[in-house]
Design an enzyme around this catalytic site. Sequence first.
Site, PDB file in Angstrom:
ATOM      1  N   LYS A   1      75.025   3.885  11.907  1.00 39.74           N
ATOM      2  CA  LYS A   1      76.459   3.880  12.254  1.00 39.74           C
ATOM      3  C   LYS A   1      77.254   4.717  11.252  1.00 39.74           C
ATOM      4  O   LYS A   1      78.450   4.879  11.376  1.00 39.74           O
ATOM      5  CB  LYS A   1      76.994   2.446  12.248  1.00 39.74           C
ATOM      6  CG  LYS A   1      76.307   1.542  13.271  1.00 39.74           C
ATOM      7  CD  LYS A   1      76.914   0.158  13.255  1.00 39.74           C
ATOM      8  CE  LYS A   1      75.993  -0.898  13.772  1.00 39.74           C
ATOM      9  NZ  LYS A   1      75.856  -0.950  15.217  1.00 39.74           N
TER      10      LYS A   1
ATOM     11  N   GLN B   1      79.668  -2.461  10.232  1.00 44.34           N
ATOM     12  CA  GLN B   1      80.784  -1.685  10.787  1.00 44.34           C
ATOM     13  C   GLN B   1      81.720  -1.209   9.672  1.00 44.34           C
ATOM     14  O   GLN B   1      82.380  -0.177   9.809  1.00 44.34           O
ATOM     15  CB  GLN B   1      81.603  -2.545  11.776  1.00 44.34           C
ATOM     16  CG  GLN B   1      80.833  -2.991  12.997  1.00 44.34           C
ATOM     17  CD  GLN B   1      80.490  -1.848  13.939  1.00 44.34           C
ATOM     18  OE1 GLN B   1      81.155  -0.819  13.972  1.00 44.34           O
ATOM     19  NE2 GLN B   1      79.437  -2.032  14.711  1.00 44.34           N
TER      20      GLN B   1
ATOM     21  N   HIS C   1      78.028 -10.792  14.661  1.00 43.86           N
ATOM     22  CA  HIS C   1      76.986 -10.148  15.474  1.00 43.86           C
ATOM     23  C   HIS C   1      75.755 -11.059  15.451  1.00 43.86           C
ATOM     24  O   HIS C   1      75.513 -11.753  14.461  1.00 43.86           O
ATOM     25  CB  HIS C   1      76.685  -8.800  14.811  1.00 43.86           C
ATOM     26  CG  HIS C   1      75.763  -7.894  15.560  1.00 43.86           C
ATOM     27  ND1 HIS C   1      74.399  -8.066  15.570  1.00 43.86           N
ATOM     28  CD2 HIS C   1      76.008  -6.781  16.308  1.00 43.86           C
ATOM     29  CE1 HIS C   1      73.844  -7.100  16.282  1.00 43.86           C
ATOM     30  NE2 HIS C   1      74.794  -6.313  16.745  1.00 43.86           N
TER      31      HIS C   1
ATOM     32  N   ASP D   1      78.460  -8.935   6.139  1.00 36.32           N
ATOM     33  CA  ASP D   1      77.845  -7.984   7.058  1.00 36.32           C
ATOM     34  C   ASP D   1      78.772  -6.775   7.147  1.00 36.32           C
ATOM     35  O   ASP D   1      79.806  -6.815   7.818  1.00 36.32           O
ATOM     36  CB  ASP D   1      77.651  -8.646   8.421  1.00 36.32           C
ATOM     37  CG  ASP D   1      77.138  -7.664   9.460  1.00 36.32           C
ATOM     38  OD1 ASP D   1      76.991  -6.470   9.132  1.00 36.32           O
ATOM     39  OD2 ASP D   1      76.885  -8.094  10.602  1.00 36.32           O
TER      40      ASP D   1
ATOM     41  N   CYS E   1      76.144  -8.144  21.530  1.00 39.00           N
ATOM     42  CA  CYS E   1      75.399  -9.009  20.584  1.00 39.00           C
ATOM     43  C   CYS E   1      76.346  -9.984  19.896  1.00 39.00           C
ATOM     44  O   CYS E   1      76.240 -10.198  18.673  1.00 39.00           O
ATOM     45  CB  CYS E   1      74.642  -8.191  19.545  1.00 39.00           C
ATOM     46  SG  CYS E   1      73.383  -7.157  20.274  1.00 39.00           S
TER      47      CYS E   1
HETATM   48  C1  LIG Z   1      78.446  -6.063  12.858  1.00 42.52           C
HETATM   49  C2  LIG Z   1      76.999  -5.677  13.000  1.00 42.52           C
HETATM   50  N1  LIG Z   1      76.076  -6.318  12.282  1.00 42.52           N
HETATM   51  C3  LIG Z   1      74.773  -6.008  12.371  1.00 42.52           C
HETATM   52  C4  LIG Z   1      74.323  -5.032  13.218  1.00 42.52           C
HETATM   53  C5  LIG Z   1      72.854  -4.722  13.301  1.00 42.52           C
HETATM   54  O1  LIG Z   1      72.536  -3.592  12.561  1.00 42.52           O
HETATM   55  P1  LIG Z   1      71.170  -2.796  12.839  1.00 42.52           P
HETATM   56  O2  LIG Z   1      71.306  -2.162  14.170  1.00 42.52           O
HETATM   57  O3  LIG Z   1      71.098  -1.805  11.723  1.00 42.52           O
HETATM   58  O4  LIG Z   1      70.056  -3.784  12.734  1.00 42.52           O
HETATM   59  C6  LIG Z   1      75.249  -4.337  14.000  1.00 42.52           C
HETATM   60  C7  LIG Z   1      74.778  -3.301  14.963  1.00 42.52           C
HETATM   61  O5  LIG Z   1      75.204  -3.241  16.086  1.00 42.52           O
HETATM   62  C8  LIG Z   1      76.624  -4.676  13.893  1.00 42.52           C
HETATM   63  O6  LIG Z   1      77.550  -4.051  14.626  1.00 42.52           O
END
Ligand SMILES: Cc1ncc(COP(=O)(O)O)c(C=O)c1O
Length: 411
Positions: A231, A208, A128, A205, A369
């Site tokens: 989420k 998800q 992302h 990360d 993203c």
């Molecule tokens: C894999 C992943 N990493 C990071 C993020 C970003 O997280 P946040 O929206 O809490 O900043 C997202 C959110 O869409 C995501 O899906």
Amino acid sequence: MAGGVIVTFDVQAIRKQFPILSRAVHGKPLVYFDNAASAQKPDVVIDAMAGAMRNSYANVHRGLHTLANETTQAYETARGAVRRLINAASPDEIVFTKGGTEAINIVAAGLGASIKPGDEIVLSIMEHHSNIVPWHFLRERNGAVLKWVDTLADGSLDMVSLAKQLSPRTKMLALTHMSNVLGTVPDVKAAIAMAHEAGAQVLLDGCQAVVNLSVDVRDLDADFYVGTGHKLYGPTGIGFLYGKRERLEALPPFEGGGEMIETVSRDRVTYNAAPHRFEAGTPPIVEAIGLGAAIGWLEAQDRQAIHVHKQALLTRATEALRGVNGLRLHGTAAGKGPVLAFSIDGAHPHDLAQILDRQGVAIRAGHHCAQPLMSHLGVSATARASFALYNTEEEIDRFAEALSKARHMLS
Ligand SMILES: Cc1ncc(COP(=O)(O)O)c(C=O)c1O
């Protein structure tokens, strides 16, 4: 019955706890399949947040009065819930942040203090932007080199490419624990072992993953692990950064302000210990309490049954989509999470999403993203349906019907 497995999970009882699920969109019952972007909230979370503001609210960590002490206790209890969720050794290893993005920025900025030109950061192509752009900052500002690990045709992580990209110059492997587009769950334990062997640290990360997998940061031996509240059936404005105690101690502070200091004088400042060192200013108190309630609620559910339920939804949806002429699925790796990204010949994902919305079905369309992944897949955008514990097989059928209508309208 789903795929021969008897599901004891009572999805209707779960649905009743999410008030938004009873609303209509364009006169049709809502089918919410945008869970990978943000999940809906159960009453317990809404009530916990309202209750915190109604019954016991004050700023944390500063007061000597009852409300301040009660609120501090609720805030720290939420930190304990995050600790349990990922099996960290201590709540002191959990930093509250405003989301997953901020958590990654704290690590990248902190690491930046010691990054020299030519130092390498290894990333996968399915990250992302939140786990890409903070590392680009180190490329732009410090001369770091970004090295990319590809995915194979089914969307799984190419472990051979990972082995090639790691080197004695690697400072960090920044890797998703579950792709928000492909649903891929890489073998992160093996990847971490490989990175450690090369002398690199690892940030996972888990934005998800925490809602879909059972996570044990100690078993994985992750140096840093990032998650987000919204989420996880919790509120927006709250996420967390896990860091091994010695990693957090070695990391310079991110923002300066109240709470993160030990002493401040005209000529000098000394910093508080982690996690408070990274929580400058008044934190998102009510949001942290909401996240704690979401985790507590999840812990009370049968997570294995939830997993079986979501996998059954994924299987049913995958089969339905395979029947659609001209449809291409992105990401079919074994063990993937409940996310289905797809393209249909001649149909722009934005048009698909809009036509589905008219039928009450919420899906996402765009680059999610993940532009490096989009260019790897040879598309500029995809449609994406993603499933949560409150979704049903009937909803999958409505989605499939809506999609075939949309396809006909667009062809
Ligand atoms: C894999 C992943 N990493 C990071 C993020 C970003 O997280 P946040 O929206 O809490 O900043 C997202 C959110 O869409 C995501 O899906």
